[in-house]
Design a protein around this motif. Structure first.
Motif, PDB file in Angstrom:
ATOM      1  N   LYS A  51     -13.500  23.226   3.561  1.00  0.00           N
ATOM      2  CA  LYS A  51     -12.641  22.921   2.418  1.00  0.00           C
ATOM      3  C   LYS A  51     -13.411  22.146   1.357  1.00  0.00           C
ATOM      4  O   LYS A  51     -13.413  22.513   0.172  1.00  0.00           O
ATOM      5  CB  LYS A  51     -11.433  22.096   2.885  1.00  0.00           C
ATOM      6  N   VAL A  52     -14.070  21.075   1.765  1.00  0.00           N
ATOM      7  CA  VAL A  52     -14.793  20.225   0.820  1.00  0.00           C
ATOM      8  C   VAL A  52     -15.986  20.960   0.217  1.00  0.00           C
ATOM      9  O   VAL A  52     -16.261  20.846  -0.978  1.00  0.00           O
ATOM     10  CB  VAL A  52     -15.236  18.907   1.508  1.00  0.00           C
ATOM     11  N   LYS A  53     -16.686  21.734   1.025  1.00  0.00           N
ATOM     12  CA  LYS A  53     -17.809  22.532   0.516  1.00  0.00           C
ATOM     13  C   LYS A  53     -17.331  23.510  -0.549  1.00  0.00           C
ATOM     14  O   LYS A  53     -17.978  23.692  -1.584  1.00  0.00           O
ATOM     15  CB  LYS A  53     -18.468  23.315   1.665  1.00  0.00           C
ATOM     16  N   PHE A  54     -16.182  24.123  -0.305  1.00  0.00           N
ATOM     17  CA  PHE A  54     -15.624  25.108  -1.229  1.00  0.00           C
ATOM     18  C   PHE A  54     -15.195  24.460  -2.540  1.00  0.00           C
ATOM     19  O   PHE A  54     -15.444  24.989  -3.622  1.00  0.00           O
ATOM     20  CB  PHE A  54     -14.431  25.803  -0.565  1.00  0.00           C
ATOM     21  N   ILE A  55     -14.563  23.305  -2.453  1.00  0.00           N
ATOM     22  CA  ILE A  55     -14.091  22.603  -3.647  1.00  0.00           C
ATOM     23  C   ILE A  55     -15.246  22.267  -4.584  1.00  0.00           C
ATOM     24  O   ILE A  55     -15.168  22.482  -5.799  1.00  0.00           O
ATOM     25  CB  ILE A  55     -13.328  21.320  -3.265  1.00  0.00           C
TER      26      ILE A  55
END
Length: 205
Positions: A51-55
């Motif tokens: 999730k954080v990588k994608f954001i």
């Protein structure tokens, strides 16, 4: 021609992210499918990391590097990690309203359209510091899209750790982002747990 957003919206549904977190003012009519089986602890940890990588649009290698830096700093590793990600120049350009999305901000930075303290910086992963002044490069101030972005962002709440001067197309880092400034749901401790296990396994081997 409209930009196809379905793949991004699908990814948002999978990871439980509101599209607005990415700067996309669009909602999906589809609802996320309910899982039939219980998600394992590892599965939850992995989802939070993805999730954080994608954001922030960060790859695995760079994300791991950020974790190493965060863990070496004083304070809480998970919070240090989020502060580092928020301090990326592409994210700052997005937070200041010069770009609609982080992806657009990354493109602007890579094309050399911004300066930091008067010097051109074309590295999206450049880490800003408190007191830094980010500005649209002088010969790029006629960029129609950036001007439109500034106008559209003028009426919305800005990140509390930055100050923006729309007229002069510049902004200042008042302070570094803190945990309280993060505007999306994230359990960063799960990411710390995941990487801690990976590092322990690496050193044991």
């Amino acid at each position: 021609m409209s930009v196809k957003r379905d793949p991004i919206l699908k990814r948002c549904r999978t990871l439980g992210i509101e599209p607005m977190v990415l700067g996309i003012d669009k909602k999906s009519n589809k609802k996320p499918k309910k899982a039939n089986k219980k998600v394992s602890e590892y599965g939850m940890q992995l989802t939070e990391k993805q999730k954080v990588k994608f954001i922030y649009g960060v790859g695995e290698r760079q994300f791991r590097k950020y974790f190493e830096i965060a863990s070496s700093k004083k304070g809480i590793t998970g919070e240090n990690l989020l502060t580092l990600l928020e301090s990326r120049l592409d994210n700052v350009v997005f937070r200041m309203g010069f770009a609609k999305t982080r992806a657009q901000a990354r493109q602007y930075v890579n094309h050399g359209q911004f300066t930091v303290n008067g010097k051109k910086v074309d590295i999206a992963s450049y880490i800003v510091k408190a007191g830094d002044v980010i500005a649209v490069k002088e010969n790029k101030k006629d960029n129609k899209t950036i001007k439109e972005n500034i106008e559209l962002s003028a009426g919305r709440a800005m990140a509390p750790w930055v100050e923006v001067d729309g007229k002069n197309m510049s902004g200042k880092i008042v302070r570094l982002a803190s945990r309280e400034d993060i505007d999306y749901d994230v359990a960063e401790h799960l990411i710390v747990e995941l990487y801690s296990k990976l590092f322990i396994a690496f050193y044991v081997i």
